[in-house]
Write a protein that holds these residues in place. Structure first.
Motif, short mmCIF file in Angstrom:
data_model
loop_
_atom_site.label_atom_id
_atom_site.label_comp_id
_atom_site.label_asym_id
_atom_site.label_seq_id
_atom_site.Cartn_x
_atom_site.Cartn_y
_atom_site.Cartn_z
N PHE A 64 0.79 -1.23 0.00
CA PHE A 64 0.00 0.00 0.00
C PHE A 64 0.82 1.28 0.00
O PHE A 64 0.25 2.37 0.05
N CYS A 65 2.13 1.15 -0.03
CA CYS A 65 2.97 2.35 -0.06
C CYS A 65 3.84 2.33 -1.31
O CYS A 65 4.19 1.27 -1.81
N SER A 66 4.20 3.51 -1.76
CA SER A 66 5.09 3.60 -2.93
C SER A 66 6.54 3.62 -2.48
O SER A 66 6.92 4.40 -1.59
N HIS A 67 7.32 2.76 -3.12
CA HIS A 67 8.75 2.72 -2.83
C HIS A 67 9.39 4.00 -3.36
O HIS A 67 9.08 4.42 -4.48
N VAL A 68 10.25 4.61 -2.58
CA VAL A 68 10.95 5.81 -3.04
C VAL A 68 12.12 5.34 -3.91
O VAL A 68 13.02 4.65 -3.42
N PRO A 69 12.09 5.68 -5.21
CA PRO A 69 13.13 5.16 -6.11
C PRO A 69 14.53 5.54 -5.64
O PRO A 69 14.74 6.63 -5.07
N GLY A 70 15.45 4.65 -5.86
CA GLY A 70 16.84 4.93 -5.54
C GLY A 70 17.22 4.64 -4.10
O GLY A 70 18.36 4.86 -3.70
N THR A 71 16.28 4.16 -3.31
CA THR A 71 16.62 3.83 -1.93
C THR A 71 16.68 2.31 -1.80
O THR A 71 15.79 1.61 -2.26
N SER A 72 17.76 1.82 -1.21
CA SER A 72 17.91 0.36 -1.14
C SER A 72 18.14 -0.14 0.28
O SER A 72 17.54 -1.13 0.68
N ASN A 73 18.96 0.52 1.04
CA ASN A 73 19.21 0.01 2.40
C ASN A 73 19.38 1.17 3.39
O ASN A 73 20.46 1.74 3.47
N PRO A 74 18.35 1.54 4.10
CA PRO A 74 17.02 0.95 4.05
C PRO A 74 16.23 1.45 2.84
O PRO A 74 16.59 2.46 2.24
N ARG A 75 15.18 0.71 2.52
CA ARG A 75 14.28 1.15 1.45
C ARG A 75 13.23 2.06 2.10
O ARG A 75 12.64 1.70 3.12
N PHE A 76 13.02 3.24 1.49
CA PHE A 76 12.01 4.16 2.02
C PHE A 76 10.72 4.02 1.22
O PHE A 76 10.73 3.78 0.01
N PHE A 77 9.61 4.21 1.93
CA PHE A 77 8.28 4.16 1.32
C PHE A 77 7.48 5.36 1.78
O PHE A 77 7.59 5.77 2.95
N LEU A 78 6.70 5.91 0.87
CA LEU A 78 5.87 7.08 1.20
C LEU A 78 4.45 6.80 0.75
O LEU A 78 4.25 6.22 -0.31
N GLU A 79 3.48 7.30 1.52
CA GLU A 79 2.10 7.15 1.06
C GLU A 79 1.20 8.19 1.73
O GLU A 79 1.27 8.39 2.94
N PRO A 80 0.36 8.86 0.93
CA PRO A 80 -0.65 9.72 1.55
C PRO A 80 -1.88 8.91 1.96
O PRO A 80 -2.27 7.99 1.24
N PHE A 81 -2.42 9.21 3.09
CA PHE A 81 -3.68 8.61 3.55
C PHE A 81 -4.67 9.75 3.69
O PHE A 81 -4.42 10.70 4.44
#
Lengths: 138, 116
Positions: A64-81
C-alpha cells in the motif's frame, strides 16, 4: 538514540501522530481523524503476523505504499492517507535489510495544525526528509 | 488473519473520527482480501489483472490492501476489475438495524418503505 530491534515506529513519528490527534480534538478536524484511521489500520496489518512478529504479517509495505526510487538500504516508502476529502496525512516508512517495517514520520496536510504542510506534495517532501534523518537511529 | 492492534492505534483510539474510520478500514481490508483470493484462484498475477483492467499494478496492490478513495479503489475501478474475475458489482442499499437509528428515523423509514 538507536531504536530497539523490534520497534514499530520511531518515537518522533509516534509523537507526530499524537500531535495530529490532539489537533483533531482541538479543531474537530474529522478528516484528519479519518486519515489517521486509514494509516492506523494499514499500520496494524503490517504487524499482525503470527506471534508478535512482522514476519508473515497480513501486509507488506509495498502493498500500500510507494517505494521511493533509488533507496535500497534501508528502502524508504511514502504514502498519503486521505480522509474523505482532500485532507490527510503522509506517512514515511522504511524497510530494513531484514524486511522489518518502521514508521519514521507522519505529516498532516491541509490541516488546521500550525505545523501542517499546505498540500500533499509538501507533506511528502517533509516526511521523507525527516525519515532520512531518523533512519540514522535504526 | 485477524488484525492485532498496535500500541500506536490503541493510543489513537478515541480521537474523533478514528474509531469508525478504523472499523471501516478493516472492512475494506477484508474486501481487498476477498478480491485477492479471487485473483489468486484464477492464477492471475497482480500485473496481469492490472493490464487487463487498464490499471497500474500499484492500483491492484492498493485495492487488495484495502485502500479506497484517492490512489485507491473506487466503484469505477471496481467495475473494470470484477468482470475479469468473473464477478459483477451488485448495488444495494439496506436500512440500518433498528437499534442503530433514532425513533424519528425509524418512522421516516417506515413511511418511505410504504412508498416503494
Amino acid at each position: 538514540m538507536p531504536l530497539r530491534a523490534d520497534e514499530q515506529q520511531h518515537p518522533q513519528a509516534f509523537r507526530e501522530c499524537m500531535e495530529i490527534a490532539d489537533d483533531v480534538r482541538r479543531f474537530n478536524s474529522l478528516e484528519h481523524g479519518h486519515a489517521l484511521s486509514s494509516l492506523g489500520a494499514a499500520f496494524d496489518s503490517l504487524f499482525s503476523g503470527p506471534g508478535k512478529s512482522w514476519a508473515g504479517a497480513k501486509s507488506r509495505l509495498g502493498d500500500f505504499c510507494s517505494h521511493v526510487p533509488g533507496t535500497s538500504n534501508p528502502r524508504f516508502f511514502l504514502e498519503p492517507f486521505y480522509g474523505n476529502g482532500n485532507e490527510g496525512v503522509v506517512a514515511a516508512f522504511c524497510e530494513t535489510a531484514a524486511g522489518r517495517p518502521v514508521l519514521l514520520s507522519v505529516v498532516a496536510f491541509i490541516g488546521p495544525g500550525p505545523s501542517d504542510a499546505p498540500n500533499s506534495a509538501a507533506a511528502r517532501v517533509l516526511a521523507l526528509r525527516r525519515a532520512r534523518q531518523r533512519a540514522r537511529d535504526l | 488473519m485477524s488484525i492485532k492492534q498496535t500500541e500506536l492505534t490503541r493510543r489513537l483510539s478515541g480521537t474523533p473520527g478514528f474509531d469508525e474510520g478504523y472499523e471501516q478500514a478493516l472492512r475494506r481490508q477484508e474486501f481487498g482480501e476477498r478480491l485477492r483470493k479471487y485473483r489468486e484462484a484464477l492464477g492471475l498475477a497482480q500485473s496481469e489483472l492490472a493490464v487487463r483492467a487498464g490499471l497500474d499494478q500499484g492500483d491492484v496492490s492498493r485495492f487488495e490492501a484495502g485502500k479506497w478513495g484517492k490512489r485507491g479503489l473506487s466503484f469505477e475501478k471496481l467495475e473494470k476489475i470484477l468482470p475479469i474475475l468473473g464477478l459483477q458489482l451488485e448495488h444495494s442499499i439496506r436500512p440500518l438495524p433498528e437499534q442503530a437509528v433514532s425513533k424519528e428515523m425509524q418512522q421516516h423509514l417506515r413511511a418511505l418503505s410504504s412508498l416503494l
